[in-house]
Structures are given as structure tokens and as C-alpha cells.
Design a protein around this motif. Structure first.
Motif, short mmCIF file in Angstrom:
data_model
loop_
_atom_site.label_atom_id
_atom_site.label_comp_id
_atom_site.label_asym_id
_atom_site.label_seq_id
_atom_site.Cartn_x
_atom_site.Cartn_y
_atom_site.Cartn_z
N LEU A 92 -13.58 10.84 11.32
CA LEU A 92 -12.53 10.37 12.22
C LEU A 92 -11.24 10.91 11.64
CD1 LEU A 92 -11.28 8.71 14.52
CD2 LEU A 92 -11.32 6.72 12.99
N ASP A 93 -10.70 11.95 12.26
CA ASP A 93 -9.47 12.59 11.79
C ASP A 93 -8.32 12.01 12.59
OD1 ASP A 93 -7.33 14.19 11.14
OD2 ASP A 93 -8.42 16.08 11.39
N LEU A 94 -7.58 11.09 12.00
CA LEU A 94 -6.50 10.42 12.70
C LEU A 94 -5.27 11.31 12.86
CD1 LEU A 94 -6.95 6.86 11.20
CD2 LEU A 94 -7.46 7.60 13.54
N ASP A 95 -5.34 12.55 12.39
CA ASP A 95 -4.29 13.53 12.66
C ASP A 95 -4.65 14.37 13.89
OD1 ASP A 95 -2.93 12.72 10.36
OD2 ASP A 95 -3.99 14.17 9.11
N ASN A 96 -5.84 14.18 14.42
CA ASN A 96 -6.35 14.93 15.56
C ASN A 96 -6.18 14.09 16.83
OD1 ASN A 96 -8.69 15.39 17.52
ND2 ASN A 96 -8.79 17.24 16.26
N LEU A 97 -5.55 14.66 17.84
CA LEU A 97 -5.24 13.94 19.08
C LEU A 97 -6.50 13.38 19.75
CD1 LEU A 97 -3.13 13.05 21.14
CD2 LEU A 97 -3.41 15.27 22.26
N ASP A 98 -7.56 14.19 19.86
CA ASP A 98 -8.78 13.72 20.51
C ASP A 98 -9.42 12.56 19.75
OD1 ASP A 98 -8.54 15.58 22.55
OD2 ASP A 98 -9.85 17.04 21.57
N ASP A 99 -9.46 12.66 18.44
CA ASP A 99 -10.02 11.57 17.63
C ASP A 99 -9.19 10.30 17.77
OD1 ASP A 99 -11.99 13.28 16.79
OD2 ASP A 99 -11.52 13.14 14.66
N ARG A 100 -7.86 10.46 17.78
CA ARG A 100 -7.00 9.28 17.93
C ARG A 100 -7.22 8.60 19.28
NH1 ARG A 100 -2.93 12.46 15.93
NH2 ARG A 100 -1.80 12.40 17.90
N THR A 151 -2.96 11.61 7.45
CA THR A 151 -1.77 12.05 6.72
C THR A 151 -0.73 10.95 6.84
OG1 THR A 151 -2.22 14.36 7.25
CG2 THR A 151 0.03 13.81 6.56
N PHE A 152 -0.27 10.47 5.69
CA PHE A 152 0.74 9.41 5.65
C PHE A 152 2.09 10.01 5.29
CE2 PHE A 152 -3.17 7.08 5.02
CZ PHE A 152 -2.98 5.96 5.83
N ASN A 153 3.12 9.49 5.93
CA ASN A 153 4.48 9.91 5.66
C ASN A 153 5.08 9.01 4.61
OD1 ASN A 153 7.02 11.12 6.03
ND2 ASN A 153 6.47 11.50 8.17
N LEU A 154 5.71 9.58 3.60
CA LEU A 154 6.28 8.80 2.51
C LEU A 154 7.80 8.65 2.60
CD1 LEU A 154 4.19 10.32 -0.41
CD2 LEU A 154 3.76 8.21 0.84
N GLU A 155 8.39 9.20 3.64
CA GLU A 155 9.85 9.18 3.78
C GLU A 155 10.28 8.13 4.80
OE1 GLU A 155 11.78 10.94 1.93
OE2 GLU A 155 10.71 12.73 1.36
N LYS A 156 11.54 7.75 4.71
CA LYS A 156 12.10 6.86 5.72
C LYS A 156 12.25 7.62 7.03
CE LYS A 156 14.35 3.92 2.46
NZ LYS A 156 15.47 3.50 1.75
N GLN A 171 -4.98 11.24 2.88
CA GLN A 171 -5.98 10.39 2.24
C GLN A 171 -7.28 10.46 3.03
OE1 GLN A 171 -4.84 6.37 1.46
NE2 GLN A 171 -3.24 6.96 0.05
N TYR A 172 -8.36 10.33 2.28
CA TYR A 172 -9.70 10.23 2.86
C TYR A 172 -10.29 8.90 2.45
CZ TYR A 172 -9.17 15.31 3.05
OH TYR A 172 -8.71 16.57 3.28
N CYS A 173 -10.93 8.25 3.38
CA CYS A 173 -11.68 7.03 3.08
C CYS A 173 -13.14 7.34 3.36
CB CYS A 173 -11.19 5.87 3.94
SG CYS A 173 -12.10 4.34 3.63
N VAL A 174 -13.94 7.37 2.31
CA VAL A 174 -15.36 7.73 2.41
C VAL A 174 -16.16 6.44 2.57
CG1 VAL A 174 -17.28 8.92 1.28
CG2 VAL A 174 -14.93 9.76 0.98
N SER A 175 -17.04 6.42 3.55
CA SER A 175 -17.77 5.20 3.89
C SER A 175 -18.83 4.81 2.87
CB SER A 175 -18.44 5.34 5.26
OG SER A 175 -17.46 5.60 6.24
N LYS A 176 -19.51 5.81 2.29
CA LYS A 176 -20.63 5.50 1.40
C LYS A 176 -20.66 6.44 0.21
CE LYS A 176 -23.43 3.73 5.15
NZ LYS A 176 -23.62 4.27 6.44
#
Length: 191
Positions: A92-100, A151-156, A171-176
Motif C-alpha cells: 500500500l503506497d500512500l504516495d500513489n494516488l490509486d492506492d490512496r 513519505t512524511f514531511n518534516l517541515e512546517k 517510512q515502510y511498515c512491514v506486516s510480518k
């Protein structure tokens, strides 16, 4: 920098990437050796930003930054980085429009399920984080997702506008654990 490798496994596409897991503790060498010997511990707190799983950065600089930040909270802690290969068939790539969009549609259904339970939260920010963690975990489980990427933004916000030098991290969150191989100690803050 992240390396992605594709290969065919029994007619299914399997992808691989390199991830960097920051960790910390009083005896960081023992902590990292334990990970190499026994595997990672799945982070299963209710408020994980990408749901329950094992967290990695796409580069060692971000993993070092994270480790240093954790050690500021407890001066006797040291930090280290485990480098590993992450294999997955479904991401699940939350940077990808279709996945979102797919995830957003699922969230609409999940919110109806949750509303029936009538949960009570301390405040709005707690509710948002807990529900995000719950929905991402539900989506992973129901869709056999191996990895979530964001991809997380670290700026204001005001600094982000049109600035290509805005600080971000992936960041990646691996399920198993089974999706993680070739683990090695990449860095230790102990001399």
C-alpha cells in the motif's frame, strides 16, 4: 537511497527493497544481536502512524536521526541501525494516488463499522491517530498487504510551499517478520 529489485516467483511478482531499522537501548550491541538472532518485535501499539508492524526508513541517515532523537530522552541509551532486505508482493503506497483512493474507499466502510461500536476518545488528536492505526491495520489484514509506504514531511506547512529542499523521509511498515531477510548490523553509536 532505496534499491528496488523485481523477480518472478511462481508466476507472481515479488519486489525487494532495502530498509534501515533504527533501534536503541542501554546495551545496543545486545539489542541488535537479539534482533539478528530472534527477529524483530512487531510494534503493536494502538497509535502507530502506519498501523501495526515493523518500521524501516529508506536510508540510514533518517534511521540515525531517529536513533539520536530517542537517545535524547534517556542519556544512557545508545542507538544502532539494522539493514535488511524487505520482500513483498503487495504494497500500500500512500504516495500513489490509486492506492490512496482504494484506501480512502475502504476507510469509508471501516468508519461505518467503527461507528457501530461507539468508541470514546480522550480528545480529537488521540481519536485521529488511533483510528488511523486501526484502519491501516484493518486494511493490511483484509487485503494481505505486506508493506505500507509513506513519505512524511518534516517541515512546517509555510516552509513546504514550492521548496524542493523540504525535509522529508520515507517510512515502510512491514506486516510480518517473514518479509524481512539478510539482516545485518549497519551502524552502532558505540565505539
Amino acid at each position: 537511497m532505496c534499491s528496488i529489485i523485481f523477480y518472478l516467483k511462481e508466476r507472481e511478482k515479488v519486489c525487494k527493497l532495502i530498509g534501515y531499522h533504527g533501534t536503541f537501548g542501554e546495551d545496543i550491541i545486545s539489542v541488535m544481536k537479539n534482533i539478528l538472532d530472534s527477529g524483530f518485535i512487531l510494534s503493536d501499539k494502538e497509535n502507530e502512524w502506519l498501523g501495526r508492524g515493523i518500521y524501516f526508513f529508506d536510508n540510514d541517515a533518517q534511521a540515525k536521526w531517529w536513533g539520536k532523537e530517542q537517545c535524547k530522552k534517556n542519556k544512557i541509551f545508545k542507538y544502532g541501525i539494522i539493514k535488511a532486505v524487505i520482500s513483498y508482493e503487495k504494497i500500500l503506497d500512500l504516495d500513489n494516488l490509486d492506492d490512496r483512493k482504494k484506501y480512502e474507499e475502504a476507510c469509508y466502510e471501516y468508519s461505518k463499522e467503527i461507528a457501530k461500536r461507539k468508541p470514546v476518545f480522550k480528545d480529537k488528536s488521540q481519536a485521529e491517530l488511533l483510528i488511523q492505526c486501526l484502519f491501516l491495520s484493518m486494511y493490511k489484514d483484509r487485503n494481505n498487504i505486506d508493506v505500507i509506504k509513506k513519505t512524511f514531511n518534516l517541515e512546517k506547512k509555510e516552509k513546504q510551499k514550492y521548496n524542493v529542499l523540504t525535509k522529508t523521509h520515507i517510512q515502510y511498515c512491514v506486516s510480518k517478520e517473514k518479509n524481512i531477510s539478510n539482516k545485518c548490523i549497519h551502524y552502532s553509536s558505540v565505539n
